[in-house]
Write an enzyme that holds these catalytic residues in place. Structure first.
Site, PDB file in Angstrom:
ATOM      1  N   THR A   1     -11.258  27.603  79.857  1.00  0.00           N
ATOM      2  CA  THR A   1     -11.588  28.784  79.050  1.00  0.00           C
ATOM      3  C   THR A   1     -13.091  29.051  79.122  1.00  0.00           C
ATOM      4  O   THR A   1     -13.859  28.208  79.595  1.00  0.00           O
ATOM      5  CB  THR A   1     -11.154  28.582  77.590  1.00  0.00           C
ATOM      6  OG1 THR A   1     -11.878  27.479  77.046  1.00  0.00           O
ATOM      7  CG2 THR A   1      -9.658  28.318  77.480  1.00  0.00           C
TER       8      THR A   1
ATOM      9  N   GLU B   1      -5.518  31.208  78.486  1.00  0.00           N
ATOM     10  CA  GLU B   1      -4.282  30.507  78.115  1.00  0.00           C
ATOM     11  C   GLU B   1      -3.039  31.370  78.318  1.00  0.00           C
ATOM     12  O   GLU B   1      -1.915  30.907  78.152  1.00  0.00           O
ATOM     13  CB  GLU B   1      -4.336  30.090  76.638  1.00  0.00           C
ATOM     14  CG  GLU B   1      -5.429  29.090  76.282  1.00  0.00           C
ATOM     15  CD  GLU B   1      -6.727  29.760  75.852  1.00  0.00           C
ATOM     16  OE1 GLU B   1      -7.026  30.882  76.353  1.00  0.00           O
ATOM     17  OE2 GLU B   1      -7.439  29.178  75.019  1.00  0.00           O
TER      18      GLU B   1
ATOM     19  N   LYS C   1     -16.185  36.104  55.742  1.00  0.00           N
ATOM     20  CA  LYS C   1     -15.426  36.052  54.498  1.00  0.00           C
ATOM     21  C   LYS C   1     -16.335  36.363  53.331  1.00  0.00           C
ATOM     22  O   LYS C   1     -17.163  35.559  52.917  1.00  0.00           O
ATOM     23  CB  LYS C   1     -14.767  34.684  54.344  1.00  0.00           C
ATOM     24  CG  LYS C   1     -13.733  34.433  55.427  1.00  0.00           C
ATOM     25  CD  LYS C   1     -12.805  33.278  55.124  1.00  0.00           C
ATOM     26  CE  LYS C   1     -11.907  32.997  56.316  1.00  0.00           C
ATOM     27  NZ  LYS C   1     -12.519  32.100  57.330  1.00  0.00           N
TER      28      LYS C   1
ATOM     29  N   TRP D   1     -11.727  39.438  54.090  1.00  0.00           N
ATOM     30  CA  TRP D   1     -12.204  39.376  55.471  1.00  0.00           C
ATOM     31  C   TRP D   1     -12.851  40.702  55.895  1.00  0.00           C
ATOM     32  O   TRP D   1     -12.319  41.773  55.644  1.00  0.00           O
ATOM     33  CB  TRP D   1     -11.054  39.081  56.426  1.00  0.00           C
ATOM     34  CG  TRP D   1     -10.522  37.679  56.331  1.00  0.00           C
ATOM     35  CD1 TRP D   1     -10.851  36.724  55.412  1.00  0.00           C
ATOM     36  CD2 TRP D   1      -9.563  37.080  57.208  1.00  0.00           C
ATOM     37  NE1 TRP D   1     -10.155  35.565  55.645  1.00  0.00           N
ATOM     38  CE2 TRP D   1      -9.354  35.744  56.744  1.00  0.00           C
ATOM     39  CE3 TRP D   1      -8.851  37.513  58.331  1.00  0.00           C
ATOM     40  CZ2 TRP D   1      -8.475  34.863  57.374  1.00  0.00           C
ATOM     41  CZ3 TRP D   1      -7.981  36.637  58.950  1.00  0.00           C
ATOM     42  CH2 TRP D   1      -7.790  35.314  58.483  1.00  0.00           C
TER      43      TRP D   1
HETATM   44  N1  LIG Z   1      -9.916  43.616  75.025  1.00  0.00           N
HETATM   45  C1  LIG Z   1     -10.390  42.639  74.256  1.00  0.00           C
HETATM   46  N2  LIG Z   1     -10.924  42.932  73.045  1.00  0.00           N
HETATM   47  C2  LIG Z   1     -11.412  41.973  72.257  1.00  0.00           C
HETATM   48  N3  LIG Z   1     -11.447  40.682  72.595  1.00  0.00           N
HETATM   49  C3  LIG Z   1     -10.938  40.335  73.788  1.00  0.00           C
HETATM   50  C4  LIG Z   1     -10.388  41.283  74.661  1.00  0.00           C
HETATM   51  N4  LIG Z   1      -9.961  40.629  75.758  1.00  0.00           N
HETATM   52  C5  LIG Z   1     -10.225  39.333  75.554  1.00  0.00           C
HETATM   53  N5  LIG Z   1     -10.831  39.144  74.389  1.00  0.00           N
HETATM   54  C6  LIG Z   1     -11.326  37.868  73.825  1.00  0.00           C
HETATM   55  O1  LIG Z   1     -11.448  36.918  74.858  1.00  0.00           O
HETATM   56  C7  LIG Z   1     -10.671  35.769  74.547  1.00  0.00           C
HETATM   57  C8  LIG Z   1     -10.166  35.124  75.777  1.00  0.00           C
HETATM   58  O2  LIG Z   1     -11.256  34.837  76.598  1.00  0.00           O
HETATM   59  P1  LIG Z   1     -11.349  33.576  77.534  1.00  0.00           P
HETATM   60  O3  LIG Z   1     -10.019  33.000  77.789  1.00  0.00           O
HETATM   61  O4  LIG Z   1     -12.155  34.034  78.706  1.00  0.00           O
HETATM   62  O5  LIG Z   1     -12.181  32.464  76.773  1.00  0.00           O
HETATM   63  P2  LIG Z   1     -12.907  32.545  75.382  1.00  0.00           P
HETATM   64  O6  LIG Z   1     -11.893  32.639  74.304  1.00  0.00           O
HETATM   65  O7  LIG Z   1     -13.942  33.617  75.434  1.00  0.00           O
HETATM   66  O8  LIG Z   1     -13.627  31.134  75.312  1.00  0.00           O
HETATM   67  P3  LIG Z   1     -13.127  29.802  74.522  1.00  0.00           P
HETATM   68  O9  LIG Z   1     -11.658  29.875  74.352  1.00  0.00           O
HETATM   69  O10 LIG Z   1     -13.515  28.685  75.416  1.00  0.00           O
HETATM   70  O11 LIG Z   1     -13.871  29.823  73.247  1.00  0.00           O
HETATM   71  C9  LIG Z   1      -9.606  36.268  73.626  1.00  0.00           C
HETATM   72  O12 LIG Z   1      -9.046  35.241  72.845  1.00  0.00           O
HETATM   73  C10 LIG Z   1     -10.325  37.317  72.828  1.00  0.00           C
HETATM   74  O13 LIG Z   1     -11.067  36.736  71.773  1.00  0.00           O
HETATM   75 MG   LIG Z   2     -10.420  31.303  73.722  1.00  0.00          MG
END
Ligand SMILES: Nc1ncnc2c1ncn2[C@@H]1O[C@H](COP(=O)(O)OP(=O)(O)OP(=O)(O)O)[C@@H](O)[C@H]1O
Ligand SMILES: [Mg+2]
Ligand SMILES: Nc1ncnc2c1ncn2[C@@H]1O[C@H](COP(=O)(O)OP(=O)(O)OP(=O)(O)O)[C@@H](O)[C@H]1O
Ligand SMILES: [Mg+2]
Lengths: 549, 549
Positions: B192, B337, B446, B451
């Site tokens: 991730t 994921e 919060k 929220w």
């Molecule tokens: N269109 C979108 N709008 C808002 N958030 C988004 C969008 N697309 C993806 N995300 C964010 O990106 C996340 C997924 O990103 P990625 O799998 O690259 O890792 P990350 O969540 O940024 O990093 P980590 O999980 O290691 O903290 C999502 O869970 C969401 O929070």
């Molecule tokens: Mg993530």
């Protein structure tokens, strides 16, 4: 890290591909999308995916309470309506097996099929009560018959253990959860059309149905979007309903179910009234529609495309839809054994410049397969043949939605060790993977050791202005073993002569493919799915003397 | 009849869903379709699916000869080019596991990840040789390094066991057959992004990659057709390359690989020169492109749609693409994921009448999922919340392409007994199933027990004409526990003041959501995938005194 054997597995969820998850998806994300049916009782009926799911759950609950179990075969003999769709999902949701019956078969054939499948219950439309009264006494496994109507419409009948669908499901409250089981569990059964012999039983799995629908809906195949309004004119009892019962809900498109109204006028009415954008059926249905519109006038402003398959689509149909009505034709090939879609003739970029006759010629081909369908052509010794758009051979296929065997082990010779299934069709393929059926292996005419394609001659012959239908069969010949005989049904009020037909073909096919004779008959025999029954035709004409023979 | 346990199974072929079947399909049915890359060496390079497959087979053969086995991890640190694509398929074809590395991480993080995965080989672009020289000595499992270039371009390097890609595969003749194995076999690994903590390892299976691509290409999702020319600007190392390495070949569309040229000018050049019809990347890439076109002029006549995700797509980007360039924006949400696509904001018929601002507001949502993705929102006690477009809660998902666990069992608390995976995102959903992310669970503010959505305030703030970027974080407050602080980066040459920002927000959000303060900084910290790194920002500002506090 999960391990199986000694190697690393992915760490992804177990989420079996089960058919009832499709109706869940539709009900949750497209819950209010319309399902419109011409009811068998008469009036139009409107519901939506949420409604379908709710009532399927009730049916599943009731079936479960009645002792229906995983793997039990539940037959349906029904038109395309919302109740038929609910029956499929109710049956699927407890792991039982929907088994569609073609009411156009002879009663004895139907009884044979039901006994072969050992059907436990039958869901039947009002239309077929008399037919079922003949059949039911011959099917001892049958425990109960549900008539797809309400109590008010229940007919007088000699049938035992019979109940209306509405009262049957009324006794369930719907507080029920779908069963969970292996994705390879049997989901449905459908017997082949019986064009070349006795119908053979095909058994779909939940996995095959789901994968097939996912492949079918993609842009180069049916191209189904939630904004579509899909009308399956092809009955659910023909070749797994061409996947529409799954690909429709999976997409979340509106569904228009034409019920028993299969004539040109009825189809035209529902097409236009319900603003259908995509529809699918065999060529004869479209012939009736086009004839209706020719006679009475009519336009198809909402319809964007029509999927035509089951037998070769005559070019005249494609041309009329495209040139006169602005509707794209998608020629498709499939078989009961393939769930059923095998290839669709969508336009790849290499061909997107084609226009007019060249485009029509491309569309005469049955098209190319989606991912999950593998295809090859071979000679009789199983040697692969080149894809040069002319060499033709036995068409063999492989994939997760292709039969691995017939029910009760019939037709084992059609399956080889590497998993290839011999379709019984003969075809050539071009360098871009467009396949064209030239014949059934059993219909191929072998003249002096060389093959003549009966379908190609038929397709040409129906282009003659006075010809309604054409069939070519091989007739014994002392010198050439077999030579082609062209059998013609003339259009109403027309009487073409032999020479005008031969003149029409002249120059369009190789000289040695020219039929040795042309005969005119009133009617060509058809199968229960509307295909030309060459077995019968050959039987009738087996003593025919060719003028050249 | 086949039986498993005591019930009837379908009689359909075993045909495991293996990734290399995807490149077979592309090579057979779309063999001549172009794959155009901006090479790392400089010039444009052109090949096709048949070429990709041929060389992947050589690579697979060579890897096999070198002792690579089912389950071995093979790392790549590379831009999107044809060689990178070949590497994936070569690795997949022997059942080894591609493991994409993000070169923008710190060297120590990369070394940690490589050691965690125990990578055996590394395929690396010329760009990253110096970086790898720092990392390789710290990764004892690494046996060999292949530089994605030819001998003529091989650099001077201190690396051991290093070889050029071209000479590596030149030693294989390609007479090799893909391995066959269970579809649940590990196919790929991707960590991730590390936005909320240490990156976690995700392991894809062949089955999950194939099912995910089949779901992704459908009309309401990416809508990929063979006539498309797809440019994945999103790197293959970001969240499984958004499935493009599979959905592209599965569709048979042309693929345009932008290599290392990620700036506005390079993207503009390749988009127009190669007539790209669909492209995908995170918002920052599109900001750069739009700024480039604003400065230098430009049109996008061939581009029909742009997929934007990874973080929330600011409305200004959507508006500019649609109004100024006639390009449809498809907002998408996903996660490493989820393979990664979760939802796409295509337009269902219920919303097809929307125009102007109303349409833009719909497109600010992240959209709805395809079949195979299940979704729900819950409160902290796992009670499901209503889909009313305002109640927000923890977003949980389930499906065959969703993680069942992280590598080495990390983050087990994110998975529950019924198989739901807690995404860590907070969202609301409307009655048609359109989901909108309001926050990360860890970023939610919060205030007095209620929220506040940081993303919603940020999205509004970047609409201010002088604001380049905005981040909202919660800062400790004596009375309310936490109150929002708005952190702004001004556009070049602009200097907005606090009051003008607050005035701009006034009336657009609830009074009690109004930030307690606005501060201006030169740069907001970003992660390796270009997301705002709120952990760092919170750390820096942890002692910040709100004027209200
Ligand atoms: N269109 C979108 N709008 C808002 N958030 C988004 C969008 N697309 C993806 N995300 C964010 O990106 C996340 C997924 O990103 P990625 O799998 O690259 O890792 P990350 O969540 O940024 O990093 P980590 O999980 O290691 O903290 C999502 O869970 C969401 O929070
Ligand atoms: Mg993530
Ligand atoms: N577009 C088409 N053009 C030509 N033939 C087609 C087309 N579509 C389907 N067919 C024919 O229909 C066959 C499949 O039909 P179906 O499964 O309904 O049973 P059948 O083959 O007609 O009957 P049986 O197998 O019992 O003899 C194909 O094998 C092919 O011969
Ligand atoms: Mg057949």
């Amino acid at each position: 890290m999960k391990n199986k054997g000694d190697h690393m597995l992915g760490m992804m969820q177990e989420w079996p591909l089960l058919c009832h998850k499709v109706i869940d998806h539709a009900a949750i994300y497209h819950g209010k999308r319309e399902i419109v049916s011409r009811s068998v009782e008469g009036p139009f009926h409107r519901t939506d995916y949420a409604g379908i799911r709710e009532r399927s759950l009730k049916l599943a609950q009731r079936l479960d309470r009645d002792g229906c179990r995983l793997g039990d075969r539940i037959a349906t003999m029904a038109w395309n309506t919302w109740r038929h769709l609910e029956t499929w999902y109710g049956v699927l949701g407890i792991g039982a097996v929907y088994h569609t019956l073609n009411p156009r078969l002879f009663p004895d054939q139907i009884a044979w099929i039901m006994n072969d499948a050992e059907d436990k219950m039958l869901f039947v439309d009002l239309t077929f009560i008399k037919l079922v009264e003949m059949i039911a006494p011959k099917v001892p496994s049958l425990e109960r018959i549900v008539v797809l109507t309400d109590d008010a419409h229940m007919p007088e009948t000699s049938l035992k253990n019979v109940v209306s669908y509405e009262s049957y499901i009324a006794e369930a409250d719907g507080d029920f959860a779908w069963a969970e089981f292996d994705e390879r569990t049997a989901a449905g059964m459908c017997y082949t059309s019986g064009t070349t012999g006795d119908p053979k039983g095909v058994v779909y799995s939940h996995r095959s149905n789901v994968l097939h629908a996912m492949a079918a809906m993609q842009p180069d195949m049916l191209n189904l979007a939630s904004r579509d309004r899909l009308m399956p004119v092809v009955p659910l009892f023909h070749a797994n309903g061409w996947s529409t019962a799954f690909s429709g809900p999976m997409t979340g498109c509106a569904m228009i179910m034409p019920g028993a109204g299969m004539d040109g006028a009825s189809i035209y009415e529902i097409l236009t009234q319900e603003k259908v954008t995509i529809t699918a059926a065999v060529p004869t249905v479209w012939l009736m529609l086009l004839q209706h519109m020719e006679k009475h006038g009519g336009k198809l402003p909402d319809l964007s495309r029509v999927v035509i398959g089951g037998s070769a689509c005559p070019q005249a149909i494609t041309k009329a839809f495209q040139d006169d009505y602005g509707v794209d034709v998608i020629h498709a090939w499939g078989m009961t054994e393939m769930s059923p879609l095998g290839t669709l003739c969508s336009i790849k970029p290499e061909y997107s410049h084609l226009e007019g006759q060249e485009k029509l010629d491309l569309q005469a081909k049955q098209g190319h397969p989606p991912f999950t369908v593998e295809m090859k052509i071979t000679d009789d010794e199983n040697i692969e043949l080149p894809w040069d758009a002319k060499t033709f051979g036995r068409l063999k296929v492989r994939g997760p939605a292709v039969s691995s065997s017939y029910y009760k082990g019939r037709g084992a010779e059609q399956f080889d060790a590497e998993g290839w299934f011999d379709t019984g069709d003969v075809a050539h393929v071009d360098s871009y993977g467009y396949m064209q059926i030239t014949d059934r292996a059993k219909d191929v005419i072998k003249s002096g050791g060389e093959w003549i394609s009966s379908i190609e001659i038929e397709n040409l012959a129906v282009g003659h202005p006075d010809v309604a239908e054409a069939a070519v069969i091989g007739v014994a010949h002392p010198k050439w073993d077999e030579r082609p005989l062209l059998v013609i049904v003339a259009k109403e009020g027309r009487s073409p002569d032999k020479q005008s037909i031969l003149d029409f073909l002249d120059g369009k096919i190789a000289k040695w493919w020219m039929p040795d004779d042309v005969i005119f008959i009133d009617e060509i025999p058809h199968t229960a799915t509307g295909k030309i029954q060459k077995t019968t035709l050959r039987e009738t004409l087996k003593d025919y003397q060719l003028p050249t023979g």
